[in-house]
Design an enzyme around this catalytic site. Sequence first.
Site, PDB file in Angstrom:
ATOM      1  N   SER A 117      48.439  16.234  89.952  1.00 38.21           N
ATOM      2  CA  SER A 117      48.253  16.475  88.431  1.00 38.21           C
ATOM      3  C   SER A 117      48.291  17.827  88.092  1.00 38.21           C
ATOM      4  O   SER A 117      48.276  18.377  86.954  1.00 38.21           O
ATOM      5  CB  SER A 117      46.725  15.885  87.944  1.00 38.21           C
ATOM      6  OG  SER A 117      45.948  16.437  88.854  1.00 38.21           O
ATOM      7  N   HIS A 138      53.723  11.651  88.427  1.00 41.99           N
ATOM      8  CA  HIS A 138      52.356  11.649  88.105  1.00 41.99           C
ATOM      9  C   HIS A 138      51.926  10.587  87.196  1.00 41.99           C
ATOM     10  O   HIS A 138      52.524  10.437  85.973  1.00 41.99           O
ATOM     11  CB  HIS A 138      52.154  13.065  87.494  1.00 41.99           C
ATOM     12  CG  HIS A 138      50.721  13.238  86.685  1.00 41.99           C
ATOM     13  ND1 HIS A 138      50.541  13.958  85.820  1.00 41.99           N
ATOM     14  CD2 HIS A 138      49.590  12.908  87.524  1.00 41.99           C
ATOM     15  CE1 HIS A 138      49.226  13.898  85.444  1.00 41.99           C
ATOM     16  NE2 HIS A 138      48.555  13.302  86.497  1.00 41.99           N
ATOM     17  N   GLU A 150      55.003  10.863  84.681  1.00 45.91           N
ATOM     18  CA  GLU A 150      55.925  11.877  84.472  1.00 45.91           C
ATOM     19  C   GLU A 150      56.692  12.007  85.819  1.00 45.91           C
ATOM     20  O   GLU A 150      56.100  12.029  86.849  1.00 45.91           O
ATOM     21  CB  GLU A 150      55.049  13.165  84.434  1.00 45.91           C
ATOM     22  CG  GLU A 150      54.303  12.987  83.298  1.00 45.91           C
ATOM     23  CD  GLU A 150      53.187  14.146  83.163  1.00 45.91           C
ATOM     24  OE1 GLU A 150      53.025  14.660  81.911  1.00 45.91           O
ATOM     25  OE2 GLU A 150      52.560  14.859  84.122  1.00 45.91           O
ATOM     26  N   ASN A 188      49.250  17.178  80.254  1.00 48.09           N
ATOM     27  CA  ASN A 188      48.061  17.870  80.297  1.00 48.09           C
ATOM     28  C   ASN A 188      48.371  19.334  79.523  1.00 48.09           C
ATOM     29  O   ASN A 188      47.550  19.930  79.097  1.00 48.09           O
ATOM     30  CB  ASN A 188      47.749  18.277  82.072  1.00 48.09           C
ATOM     31  CG  ASN A 188      47.009  17.202  82.510  1.00 48.09           C
ATOM     32  OD1 ASN A 188      46.203  16.322  81.910  1.00 48.09           O
ATOM     33  ND2 ASN A 188      47.099  17.064  83.809  1.00 48.09           N
TER      34      ASN A 188
END
Length: 506
Positions: A117, A138, A150, A188
């Site tokens: 991550s 991810h 992802e 993120n």
Amino acid sequence: MRIRVVGAGVMGRGIAQWAVTAGHTVELGDTRRESVEEAVGFVRGMLDRAAEKGRLGRAEADGAAARLVPLDAPDVPGEEVELVIEAVLEDLAVKTELFRRLEEVLPPAAVLATNTSSLPVTLIAAGLRQPERLIGLHFFNPVPLMKVAEVIPGARTRPGLAEWLAGTVRASGHAAVTVADTPGFLVNHAGRGLVTEALALLEERVAPVEAVDRIARDVLGLRMGPFELMDLTGLDVTAKVVDTIWEGFRYSERLRPSFLTPNRVAAGLHGRKTGEGFYRYGPEAPEPAPEPPVTGDARRAVRITGTGPDARALRAALTADGAEVLPEGGDAPDALVLVPVWGTGVARAVAELGLPRGRSFGLDPLSVDRPRRVLSVTPAADPVAARDARAVLAAGGHTVTAVRDTAGSVAQRLLSSIVSVAASVAERGLARPADIDTAVTAGLGYPHGPLAWGDRVGADRLLELQSALLDATGDPRHRPTRWVADRARLGLALTDPGTGPQTAYG
């Protein structure tokens, strides 16, 4: 296909459940055999529960459970393995060493995917003999419910691998978005827009934690306020992600962390997992503070400044609520003055328009037709007039939150930051506009993708907001992105990828 999942923790068992449910055979390995046994029991229990609730047929659940194969070690030979998904400790040395061992025991055609991550995919691959085999994949927790992943090709990932992996993920029931190997990847990174601006509002004492969260939920439609979200995630985790992304993008002002977080992290105020964060948790935690009672005079006359759409919408809404709204251009000696603020503050309007400072207040246009209206109060406001303004706005069943006067008010600043960070992702070409909206909506639970959300406001209006914020504050965090500015001037949607220069070559 046959997939090997390495790591039997929360993420590994979630990935295993997703894969067997989609019809794949899954080998599950970990350095601790007990962890594998626990994970297998957990996954089979989740499949049983899905069958009991009718989400899976009994035969389908039993078939999925039978496709789960426990391993004695993560690096045993496996000639039929086509894909490895690693979900071990977020440590570069640990991941690199694992993939080195897997290179030796799995067939050369097997794809190696890391669920990291935060670590650069390229950096992990750099330690391998065959870096072209490695790619990022991810997932988000809980994997079976968070239906997006992802796909992150590294600098040496072989051509075509990202497309193949994205297709595999989509065929297995999740959305897949391909993103660049940059700090925070996509979700993120995009999520920093909300939390960094919320912390900036708290720094400036615009509103307390509870008020910001209530505005985020009731005006913007978010499922959780930013401070509730940070408590759920853990402020220690959030602070680390914020710092990593800010540093990775060479100290971009748009991503600037707050000075508030280091002391709170050091004090152990991490949120739910420590029992206290921005809120307190547990059996002895106090109940949420109730909304303050409305004590003012809702019959007081109101004058609304301006003649644009925001003023017209506010005039119509208050008239429908039964308020005494003076006709356009009208005035009365003791009338409240309401200013629909867009990127500016009430104090500026008072100075520029010669308004009475004691009875002039701001109203966020984003909140006019929402369950919660947001009232901006300047330091010069008369307390009685402030209570009356709140009462007028509360008529018709609205809840009213009073905040300190600031350029843009709370909801506008949060929304502007959400859209700006996503627009900067698009501007840098880190992901396609459609993928940005897909990933953020699924990964963060926003009511709209950030670029589509900006289109609902309008690119030209968003540019006006951001330009006004920059002018009022001088803070470069509010600088409009080229993505927003160009599309506003050209009449394009923020979701439109536009025409690239390569088209000039035929």
